[in-house]
Structure formats: structure tokens, C-alpha cells
Design a protein around this motif. Structure first.
Motif, PDB file in Angstrom:
ATOM      1  N   LEU A  69      23.817 -17.883  10.951  1.00 17.25           N
ATOM      2  CA  LEU A  69      23.432 -16.772  10.074  1.00 17.25           C
ATOM      3  C   LEU A  69      23.229 -17.295   8.661  1.00 17.25           C
ATOM      4  O   LEU A  69      24.108 -17.947   8.102  1.00 17.25           O
ATOM      5  CB  LEU A  69      24.532 -15.711  10.047  1.00 17.25           C
ATOM      6  CG  LEU A  69      24.221 -14.510   9.145  1.00 17.25           C
ATOM      7  CD1 LEU A  69      23.167 -13.605   9.769  1.00 17.25           C
ATOM      8  CD2 LEU A  69      25.486 -13.701   8.865  1.00 17.25           C
ATOM      9  N   TYR A  70      22.054 -17.034   8.104  1.00 17.49           N
ATOM     10  CA  TYR A  70      21.867 -17.375   6.696  1.00 17.49           C
ATOM     11  C   TYR A  70      21.478 -16.134   5.899  1.00 17.49           C
ATOM     12  O   TYR A  70      20.904 -15.184   6.434  1.00 17.49           O
ATOM     13  CB  TYR A  70      20.886 -18.535   6.483  1.00 17.49           C
ATOM     14  CG  TYR A  70      19.643 -18.543   7.303  1.00 17.49           C
ATOM     15  CD1 TYR A  70      18.595 -17.670   7.043  1.00 17.49           C
ATOM     16  CD2 TYR A  70      19.494 -19.449   8.353  1.00 17.49           C
ATOM     17  CE1 TYR A  70      17.437 -17.698   7.784  1.00 17.49           C
ATOM     18  CE2 TYR A  70      18.332 -19.490   9.105  1.00 17.49           C
ATOM     19  CZ  TYR A  70      17.310 -18.607   8.815  1.00 17.49           C
ATOM     20  OH  TYR A  70      16.167 -18.632   9.560  1.00 17.49           O
ATOM     21  N   VAL A  71      21.859 -16.178   4.634  1.00 20.00           N
ATOM     22  CA  VAL A  71      21.653 -15.017   3.765  1.00 20.00           C
ATOM     23  C   VAL A  71      20.384 -15.230   2.958  1.00 20.00           C
ATOM     24  O   VAL A  71      20.242 -16.229   2.245  1.00 20.00           O
ATOM     25  CB  VAL A  71      22.856 -14.845   2.803  1.00 20.00           C
ATOM     26  CG1 VAL A  71      22.671 -13.592   1.945  1.00 20.00           C
ATOM     27  CG2 VAL A  71      24.168 -14.790   3.568  1.00 20.00           C
ATOM     28  N   LEU A  72      19.452 -14.297   3.086  1.00 18.67           N
ATOM     29  CA  LEU A  72      18.194 -14.389   2.342  1.00 18.67           C
ATOM     30  C   LEU A  72      18.133 -13.328   1.255  1.00 18.67           C
ATOM     31  O   LEU A  72      18.676 -12.228   1.415  1.00 18.67           O
ATOM     32  CB  LEU A  72      17.001 -14.204   3.290  1.00 18.67           C
ATOM     33  CG  LEU A  72      16.854 -15.223   4.426  1.00 18.67           C
ATOM     34  CD1 LEU A  72      15.621 -14.898   5.265  1.00 18.67           C
ATOM     35  CD2 LEU A  72      16.766 -16.646   3.883  1.00 18.67           C
ATOM     36  N   LYS A  73      17.460 -13.683   0.169  1.00 20.34           N
ATOM     37  CA  LYS A  73      17.280 -12.737  -0.942  1.00 20.34           C
ATOM     38  C   LYS A  73      16.552 -11.480  -0.460  1.00 20.34           C
ATOM     39  O   LYS A  73      15.623 -11.569   0.338  1.00 20.34           O
ATOM     40  CB  LYS A  73      16.420 -13.383  -2.037  1.00 20.34           C
ATOM     41  CG  LYS A  73      17.167 -14.344  -2.912  1.00 20.34           C
ATOM     42  CD  LYS A  73      16.247 -14.922  -3.973  1.00 20.34           C
ATOM     43  CE  LYS A  73      16.873 -16.214  -4.485  1.00 20.34           C
ATOM     44  NZ  LYS A  73      15.915 -17.119  -5.082  1.00 20.34           N
ATOM     45  N   GLY A  74      16.978 -10.359  -0.978  1.00 21.48           N
ATOM     46  CA  GLY A  74      16.268  -9.106  -0.693  1.00 21.48           C
ATOM     47  C   GLY A  74      16.684  -8.443   0.610  1.00 21.48           C
ATOM     48  O   GLY A  74      16.066  -7.463   1.013  1.00 21.48           O
ATOM     49  N   THR A  75      17.709  -8.987   1.261  1.00 24.68           N
ATOM     50  CA  THR A  75      18.160  -8.374   2.520  1.00 24.68           C
ATOM     51  C   THR A  75      19.458  -7.586   2.282  1.00 24.68           C
ATOM     52  O   THR A  75      20.151  -7.794   1.282  1.00 24.68           O
ATOM     53  CB  THR A  75      18.443  -9.458   3.596  1.00 24.68           C
ATOM     54  OG1 THR A  75      19.474 -10.332   3.092  1.00 24.68           O
ATOM     55  CG2 THR A  75      17.199 -10.274   3.892  1.00 24.68           C
ATOM     56  N   VAL A  76      19.780  -6.710   3.232  1.00 23.42           N
ATOM     57  CA  VAL A  76      21.049  -5.972   3.156  1.00 23.42           C
ATOM     58  C   VAL A  76      22.209  -6.967   3.222  1.00 23.42           C
ATOM     59  O   VAL A  76      23.251  -6.799   2.586  1.00 23.42           O
ATOM     60  CB  VAL A  76      21.143  -4.954   4.325  1.00 23.42           C
ATOM     61  CG1 VAL A  76      22.500  -4.269   4.346  1.00 23.42           C
ATOM     62  CG2 VAL A  76      20.026  -3.934   4.228  1.00 23.42           C
ATOM     63  N   LEU A  77      21.986  -8.023   3.977  1.00 24.30           N
ATOM     64  CA  LEU A  77      23.022  -9.051   4.120  1.00 24.30           C
ATOM     65  C   LEU A  77      23.376  -9.663   2.753  1.00 24.30           C
ATOM     66  O   LEU A  77      24.534  -9.999   2.506  1.00 24.30           O
ATOM     67  CB  LEU A  77      22.519 -10.144   5.069  1.00 24.30           C
ATOM     68  CG  LEU A  77      23.592 -11.018   5.693  1.00 24.30           C
ATOM     69  CD1 LEU A  77      24.492 -10.222   6.610  1.00 24.30           C
ATOM     70  CD2 LEU A  77      22.949 -12.169   6.476  1.00 24.30           C
ATOM     71  N   GLU A  78      22.391  -9.791   1.895  1.00 21.76           N
ATOM     72  CA  GLU A  78      22.655 -10.327   0.553  1.00 21.76           C
ATOM     73  C   GLU A  78      23.700  -9.463  -0.164  1.00 21.76           C
ATOM     74  O   GLU A  78      24.662  -9.978  -0.740  1.00 21.76           O
ATOM     75  CB  GLU A  78      21.356 -10.376  -0.271  1.00 21.76           C
ATOM     76  CG  GLU A  78      21.609 -10.822  -1.708  1.00 21.76           C
ATOM     77  CD  GLU A  78      20.372 -10.757  -2.600  1.00 21.76           C
ATOM     78  OE1 GLU A  78      19.300 -10.334  -2.151  1.00 21.76           O
ATOM     79  OE2 GLU A  78      20.519 -11.126  -3.792  1.00 21.76           O
ATOM     80  N   GLU A  79      23.516  -8.143  -0.078  1.00 19.06           N
ATOM     81  CA  GLU A  79      24.470  -7.239  -0.750  1.00 19.06           C
ATOM     82  C   GLU A  79      25.869  -7.386  -0.153  1.00 19.06           C
ATOM     83  O   GLU A  79      26.861  -7.427  -0.874  1.00 19.06           O
ATOM     84  CB  GLU A  79      24.017  -5.782  -0.601  1.00 19.06           C
ATOM     85  CG  GLU A  79      22.743  -5.467  -1.360  1.00 19.06           C
ATOM     86  CD  GLU A  79      22.066  -4.198  -0.839  1.00 19.06           C
ATOM     87  OE1 GLU A  79      22.788  -3.286  -0.386  1.00 19.06           O
ATOM     88  OE2 GLU A  79      20.823  -4.147  -0.869  1.00 19.06           O
ATOM     89  N   MET A  80      25.941  -7.489   1.179  1.00 15.49           N
ATOM     90  CA  MET A  80      27.240  -7.612   1.848  1.00 15.49           C
ATOM     91  C   MET A  80      27.926  -8.922   1.474  1.00 15.49           C
ATOM     92  O   MET A  80      29.123  -8.980   1.250  1.00 15.49           O
ATOM     93  CB  MET A  80      27.067  -7.541   3.375  1.00 15.49           C
ATOM     94  CG  MET A  80      26.619  -6.182   3.862  1.00 15.49           C
ATOM     95  SD  MET A  80      26.131  -6.204   5.605  1.00 15.49           S
ATOM     96  CE  MET A  80      27.708  -6.404   6.410  1.00 15.49           C
ATOM     97  N   TRP A  81      27.118  -9.959   1.410  1.00 11.44           N
ATOM     98  CA  TRP A  81      27.654 -11.288   1.083  1.00 11.44           C
ATOM     99  C   TRP A  81      28.149 -11.316  -0.362  1.00 11.44           C
ATOM    100  O   TRP A  81      29.240 -11.814  -0.647  1.00 11.44           O
ATOM    101  CB  TRP A  81      26.559 -12.328   1.318  1.00 11.44           C
ATOM    102  CG  TRP A  81      26.937 -13.729   0.972  1.00 11.44           C
ATOM    103  CD1 TRP A  81      27.878 -14.495   1.592  1.00 11.44           C
ATOM    104  CD2 TRP A  81      26.393 -14.538  -0.075  1.00 11.44           C
ATOM    105  NE1 TRP A  81      27.932 -15.742   1.006  1.00 11.44           N
ATOM    106  CE2 TRP A  81      27.028 -15.789  -0.016  1.00 11.44           C
ATOM    107  CE3 TRP A  81      25.399 -14.329  -1.034  1.00 11.44           C
ATOM    108  CZ2 TRP A  81      26.721 -16.824  -0.901  1.00 11.44           C
ATOM    109  CZ3 TRP A  81      25.084 -15.353  -1.909  1.00 11.44           C
ATOM    110  CH2 TRP A  81      25.746 -16.588  -1.841  1.00 11.44           C
ATOM    111  N   LYS A  82      27.358 -10.729  -1.258  1.00 14.26           N
ATOM    112  CA  LYS A  82      27.763 -10.698  -2.673  1.00 14.26           C
ATOM    113  C   LYS A  82      29.009  -9.840  -2.882  1.00 14.26           C
ATOM    114  O   LYS A  82      29.786 -10.078  -3.790  1.00 14.26           O
ATOM    115  CB  LYS A  82      26.608 -10.194  -3.542  1.00 14.26           C
ATOM    116  CG  LYS A  82      25.528 -11.257  -3.729  1.00 14.26           C
ATOM    117  CD  LYS A  82      24.462 -10.815  -4.690  1.00 14.26           C
ATOM    118  CE  LYS A  82      23.542 -11.995  -5.002  1.00 14.26           C
ATOM    119  NZ  LYS A  82      22.270 -11.557  -5.579  1.00 14.26           N
ATOM    120  N   ALA A  83      29.183  -8.831  -2.015  1.00 13.82           N
ATOM    121  CA  ALA A  83      30.367  -7.959  -2.118  1.00 13.82           C
ATOM    122  C   ALA A  83      31.581  -8.611  -1.439  1.00 13.82           C
ATOM    123  O   ALA A  83      32.660  -8.027  -1.390  1.00 13.82           O
ATOM    124  CB  ALA A  83      30.072  -6.610  -1.468  1.00 13.82           C
ATOM    125  N   GLY A  84      31.395  -9.801  -0.907  1.00 17.15           N
ATOM    126  CA  GLY A  84      32.504 -10.529  -0.269  1.00 17.15           C
ATOM    127  C   GLY A  84      32.917  -9.964   1.070  1.00 17.15           C
ATOM    128  O   GLY A  84      34.053 -10.135   1.505  1.00 17.15           O
TER     129      GLY A  84
END
Ligand code: SF4
Length: 290
Positions: free
Chosen positions: A214-229
């Protein structure tokens, strides 16, 4: 373990390369039919950032892709028309048939590989795929990602896991080679669940498998989840430990088409080790003796 290169060598008696084609422009998980926003990890390009781009003919895109690798591929290489981005069976059977016919007519194309979702293979589409498979080998790549319906909900996959089983059966019944995409490191999944997904795909009858970290890409919902820890991405060692265990679950005839993927560098946020393509290849060669 049986690698894709070994499999292609046995089937086509030469080295094979993929010619990525942009064909579909969306998927039912984005246009509101099944969901909106897409799977939480999927970029705006629908996982097809490496293709030449929509609006160009299939033949043009194949020629362009061949041109890009011709230096290393040589004249004996064969090519697979790879319908990569979005959901390539999310269209009328006539439209898909025309695109496949155009691809098959290209003298360098020896096979077709079509990425799609299990819930987008109605009978009309299946007939088109079956007809194509009478002429050249056809691979259909199904994005399973996880066998957990809880996990599927979390990633907004918008189809039930049982639909995957059904699709595998129907595709195999008409002579299609099924490749299953699996992601390791999804939020909320432990190693046991990741390995369970692999067991599930094997039991369903998949012919091949593609593993991706799994990699985190800019502009995805995953980015928000990853940034929120809300979750942590896998480290390289950790990821390949799981891959090694997963390989141990595969029967010898199941082809490993990919040990990991690499996201588009301009969009990649984490894990950064996946961006070092050469380093990852060296690591894989050392660890798996390839
Ligand atoms: S991963 Fe596939 S199904 Fe999910 S949003 Fe992207 S294109 Fe659609």
C-alpha cells in the motif's frame, strides 16, 4: 515460485513486455453507480499513470509504448496489450470488442491483459473476452485487494468479496487467465488477514497474483488518513517478510506477476522506499534469488 517471465517464456517462447493502453476513463466506484470518490488509495488517474493517455488510438498507444522499450526489448520481443487504468470492461461490449480487435491486429501484440472489477463483467462483456481468448491468450486482472468485507468497506471498494469468486469462475470457464491484485498494508489489517487474502484468491482459483505494498498518493482519501496518523505504512523488510510468507501459500502453478508496485513518483507520499525502483529490484534479487 513461478515468475511472470518464466510463464511468458513457456507460453510465448520469448520475452514479453506490456504496452499500456488508456482506454477506460472512469469506474463505477467513481461515477456514482456503485460509489463516489473511488477506492481510498486510488489516484485521479485510476492507477494508470504510466499509460500514454486517453484520446489516442489503441494502435498509436501500442506503437508509442513499444517505441519506449524498443532499445532494451530488441526485435524478438512480444507485447501484451495492457488495458490498465480504471475499469476497462465498464463499457458496451461493442466498444470493448472494437478496442480488442484493434489491439490484436497489431503485429507485435501476442496477448491482452485487461484490468477490471469483478462486478463489471456482464454476459455481453464475457462473450467479447471469450471470443478474444479464441485468438490470443487473454488475462483479466481483478482488483481484489482484500478478502475481508470489513476491509473492503474501509477502502470503499464497493463490491462484495463473493462477487470476486463468481467472476473468477465465469472467466475461467471461458478460458481466461485470471490475475488477482492484492494489497498488503491496508489500514486495520494485520499479517494474518493479508495472508488470508492470498489463501482466498488461491482457493477461488486465481491463475496469477500481483502483490503491492500500500502506498499513499497525494489527493487520495488515504493521504488524509495517513496524515491523521490512522495507520502506518509498511517498511521494506516488513513488507517483503509478508510477501515471502504469501509466496509459501501459493501452489507451484500460480504465477507471480508482481512482487511489489511503484506509485507515480510525483504523487507518492509514503512509503518512500517504493520510489527507489532500482534499490527495490536489487533487494528482491538478493532476497528471492531472481
Ligand atoms: S482502484 Fe479501480 S475500482 Fe477502485 S477507484 Fe480506482 S479505478 Fe475504480
Amino acid at each position: 515460485m513461478l515468475t511472470a517471465n518464466e510463464h511468458y517464456k513457456a507460453v510465448f517462447e520469448r520475452k514479453m513486455y506490456k504496452a499500456s493502453i488508456s482506454f477506460a476513463a472512469t469506474c463505477p466506484n467513481r461515477d456514482g453507480t456503485k460509489g463516489t470518490g473511488g477506492c481510498i488509495f486510488c489516484s485521479a488517474g485510476g492507477s494508470g499513470e504510466f499509460a500514454a493517455g486517453p484520446g489516442k488510438s489503441v494502435t498509436f498507444q501500442i506503437d508509442e509504448a513499444i517505441e519506449q522499450v524498443s532499445g532494451k526489448a530488441g526485435t524478438d520481443a512480444g507485447y501484451i496489450a495492457y488495458f490498465q487504468s480504471f475499469t476497462n470492461t465498464y463499457c458496451s461490449p461493442e466498444k470493448l470488442a472494437a478496442a480488442l480487435d484493434e489491439a490484436i491486429a497489431h503485429p507485435k501484440i501476442l496477448a491482452a491483459s485487461i484490468a477490471t472489477r469483478p462486478d463489471c463483467i456482464p454476459d455481453g462483456i464475457l462473450k467479447v473476452l471469450a471470443k478474444c481468448a479464441e485468438k490470443i491468450p487473454v488475462y483479466v486482472e481483478l482488483g481484489l485487494q482484500t478478502s475481508s468485507d470489513i476491509g473492503a468497506k474501509l477502502i470503499n471498494r464497493c463490491y462484495e468479496t463473493c462477487e470476486y469468486d463468481e467472476a473468477v469462475k465465469r472467466l475461467k470457464a471461458v478460458g481466461i487467465n485470471v490475475i488477482t491484485h492484492v494489497i498488503f498494508g491496508l489500514p486495520g489489517e494485520d499479517e494474518e488477514q493479508m495472508l488470508e487474502t492470498v489463501r482466498y484468491a488461491v482457493q477461488a482459483g486465481t491463475d496469477g497474483i500481483k502483490f503491492t505494498c500500500l502506498y499513499v498518493l497525494k489527493g487520495t482519501v488515504l493521504e488524509e488518513m495517513w496524515k491523521a496518523g490512522e495507520f502506518e505504512v509498511l517498511g521494506q523488510e516488513e513488507y517483503f517478510d509478508i510477501v515471502e510468507k504469501a509466496i509459501g501459500l501459493l501452489p507451484p502453478e500460480v504465477v507471480i506477476h508482481r512482487l511489489t508496485g511503484d506509485g507515480p513518483k510525483k504523487l507518492l507520499l509514503a512509503p518512500m522506499w517504493t520510489a527507489d525502483k532500482r534499490g527495490v529490484i536489487n533487494y528482491i534479487n538478493r532476497r528471492f534469488g531472481l
